[in-house]
Design a protein around this motif. Structure first.
Motif, PDB file in Angstrom:
ATOM      1  N   GLY A  70       0.818  -1.198   0.000  1.00  0.00           N
ATOM      2  CA  GLY A  70       0.000   0.000   0.000  1.00  0.00           C
ATOM      3  C   GLY A  70       0.860   1.259   0.000  1.00  0.00           C
ATOM      4  O   GLY A  70       2.093   1.185   0.027  1.00  0.00           O
ATOM      5  N   LYS A  71       0.207   2.410   0.007  1.00  0.00           N
ATOM      6  CA  LYS A  71       0.926   3.680  -0.041  1.00  0.00           C
ATOM      7  C   LYS A  71       0.399   4.659   1.000  1.00  0.00           C
ATOM      8  O   LYS A  71       0.381   5.871   0.796  1.00  0.00           O
ATOM      9  N   VAL A  72      -0.010   4.117   2.150  1.00  0.00           N
ATOM     10  CA  VAL A  72      -0.605   4.953   3.187  1.00  0.00           C
ATOM     11  C   VAL A  72       0.376   5.123   4.344  1.00  0.00           C
ATOM     12  O   VAL A  72       0.795   4.147   4.965  1.00  0.00           O
ATOM     13  N   PHE A  73       0.718   6.376   4.623  1.00  0.00           N
ATOM     14  CA  PHE A  73       1.603   6.734   5.734  1.00  0.00           C
ATOM     15  C   PHE A  73       0.896   7.746   6.630  1.00  0.00           C
ATOM     16  O   PHE A  73      -0.032   8.440   6.210  1.00  0.00           O
ATOM     17  N   ASP A  94     -12.945   3.737   2.154  1.00  0.00           N
ATOM     18  CA  ASP A  94     -12.832   2.323   1.793  1.00  0.00           C
ATOM     19  C   ASP A  94     -11.380   1.842   1.849  1.00  0.00           C
ATOM     20  O   ASP A  94     -11.117   0.669   2.114  1.00  0.00           O
ATOM     21  N   VAL A  95     -10.449   2.748   1.593  1.00  0.00           N
ATOM     22  CA  VAL A  95      -9.032   2.410   1.679  1.00  0.00           C
ATOM     23  C   VAL A  95      -8.592   2.337   3.138  1.00  0.00           C
ATOM     24  O   VAL A  95      -7.782   1.480   3.526  1.00  0.00           O
ATOM     25  N   TYR A 114      -9.470   2.556  12.399  1.00  0.00           N
ATOM     26  CA  TYR A 114      -9.881   3.810  11.758  1.00  0.00           C
ATOM     27  C   TYR A 114     -11.024   4.453  12.539  1.00  0.00           C
ATOM     28  O   TYR A 114     -11.984   3.793  12.944  1.00  0.00           O
ATOM     29  N   LEU A 115     -10.904   5.759  12.755  1.00  0.00           N
ATOM     30  CA  LEU A 115     -11.935   6.503  13.485  1.00  0.00           C
ATOM     31  C   LEU A 115     -12.801   7.353  12.562  1.00  0.00           C
ATOM     32  O   LEU A 115     -14.003   7.133  12.448  1.00  0.00           O
ATOM     33  N   LEU A 157       1.023   2.317   7.293  1.00  0.00           N
ATOM     34  CA  LEU A 157      -0.211   1.652   7.677  1.00  0.00           C
ATOM     35  C   LEU A 157      -0.522   0.493   6.731  1.00  0.00           C
ATOM     36  O   LEU A 157      -0.431   0.639   5.505  1.00  0.00           O
ATOM     37  N   ILE A 158      -0.902  -0.646   7.318  1.00  0.00           N
ATOM     38  CA  ILE A 158      -1.108  -1.859   6.529  1.00  0.00           C
ATOM     39  C   ILE A 158      -2.359  -2.596   6.990  1.00  0.00           C
ATOM     40  O   ILE A 158      -2.910  -2.326   8.057  1.00  0.00           O
ATOM     41  N   ASN A 159      -2.773  -3.546   6.163  1.00  0.00           N
ATOM     42  CA  ASN A 159      -3.710  -4.589   6.577  1.00  0.00           C
ATOM     43  C   ASN A 159      -2.892  -5.862   6.697  1.00  0.00           C
ATOM     44  O   ASN A 159      -2.232  -6.271   5.740  1.00  0.00           O
TER      45      ASN A 159
END
Length: 313
Positions: A70-73, A94-95, A114-115, A157-159
């Motif tokens: 992913g690309k979420v920081f 959704d991401v 996630y809040l 951040l990951i799943n």
């Protein structure tokens, strides 16, 4: 005549008594056991059945699929109880919803949830990606569910269904000048160029080492390299710059200098391609997070990256 008969009778009685005496058997020797290569049985405490000891099975390290990165920081807030994802527009819930883990400095993993989307406060926002300004910035807000994150740190951040945290590799921070002459000679031979200074940034999984090598400037040619030593191989990512003015060569106001203080490890992970390194590259105005993937005997910088503006107020 009677005497002769009497003597004969006595002799016969004596002979019959001797033939009736029992003969004691001679004991047979006890056989000596011979040694064999058969494993020694170990009793089964539950079933009282012997079990044969087995050789330990070597554990295979999990590997992540780089195509699913992913690309979420984000960065952590005061006391490390929240993480804010910035730089992304609205409408990406959704991401965010599936993200349940965050990886920080030296591979630290914290569970997250996630809040909400945080509107922020435009009037109070000073534009710094820092914990003291988190409440004023727009972004996606996460709660740290157990323990706490390190305050004011970058997190990836990951799943964990897509990114197996069991593939993370142990990191031991070093940040030491390289003094071994043989090693310095090997690093110098990478570009056949004199070295200004070299540092061991970290040891990875007790076997690999990551070096930062600042090579001598030749005319207007500046160069430093990140070098991963795996066994007897050196896997390299070069950062060359051609510039006459040395005020800002790689980063703003760096004076053409680079040192171990400019880098910190986020994590190292085993992948289906090779080792993946994530580093924070600090500068005067902020920090960039980069991904370096081992491919074809080089370290390739991926498009997955992140930046935080932390210029002093």
């Amino acid at each position: 005549m009677r005497k002769i008969c009497f003597v004969i009778i006595l002799i016969l009685i004596f002979l019959v008594g001797c033939t009736n005496e029992k003969v004691k058997p001679i004991p047979s020797p006890i056989p000596t056991p011979t040694s064999t290569s058969t494993p020694t049985p170990v009793p089964d405490k539950e079933n009282n059945q012997p079990q044969v000891e087995q050789d330990p099975v070597e554990q295979v390290k999990p590997a992540i699929d780089t195509s699913k990165l992913g690309k979420v920081f984000g960065f952590s807030g005061v006391k490390g109880q929240q993480i804010l994802v910035t730089g992304l527009g609205m409408g990406q819930e959704d991401v965010m919803l599936p993200l349940n883990k965050a990886i920080g400095a030296n591979g630290e993993v914290v569970p997250i949830k996630y809040l909400e989307w945080q509107e922020g406060n435009e009037e109070l926002n000073n534009g710094r990606d820092l914990s003291i300004n988190m409440a004023n910035m727009p972004g996606y807000l996460f709660a740290v569910e157990e323990g706490s994150a390190q305050e004011d740190q970058t997190y990836y951040l990951i799943n964990d269904a897509q990114f197996d945290t069991g593939a993370l590799l142990a990191i031991q921070v070093k940040n030491e000048l390289v003094s071994d002459e043989q090693l310095l000679s090997q690093l110098q031979a990478i570009h056949d160029r004199k070295i200004e200074q070299a540092w061991t940034l970290a040891e990875i999984e007790d076997t690999d080492e990551l070096y930062l090598v600042h090579f001598e400037t030749v005319g207007e040619e500046h160069l430093f390299s990140l070098v991963l030593k795996r066994g007897d191989k050196f896997i390299v990512k070069d950062y060359p710059e051609t510039q006459k003015e040395t005020t800002s060569v790689w980063r703003v106001d760096d004076g053409g200098e680079i040192s171990a203080d400019n880098f910190s490890m986020m994590f190292a992970v085993n992948t289906s391609d090779g080792i993946l390194l994530s580093l924070n590259w600090w500068g005067f105005e902020g920090v960039n997070s980069i991904f370096l993937l081992e491919q074809d005997q080089i370290l390739k910088e991926l498009e997955t990256r992140y930046g935080r503006y932390t210029f002093p107020i």
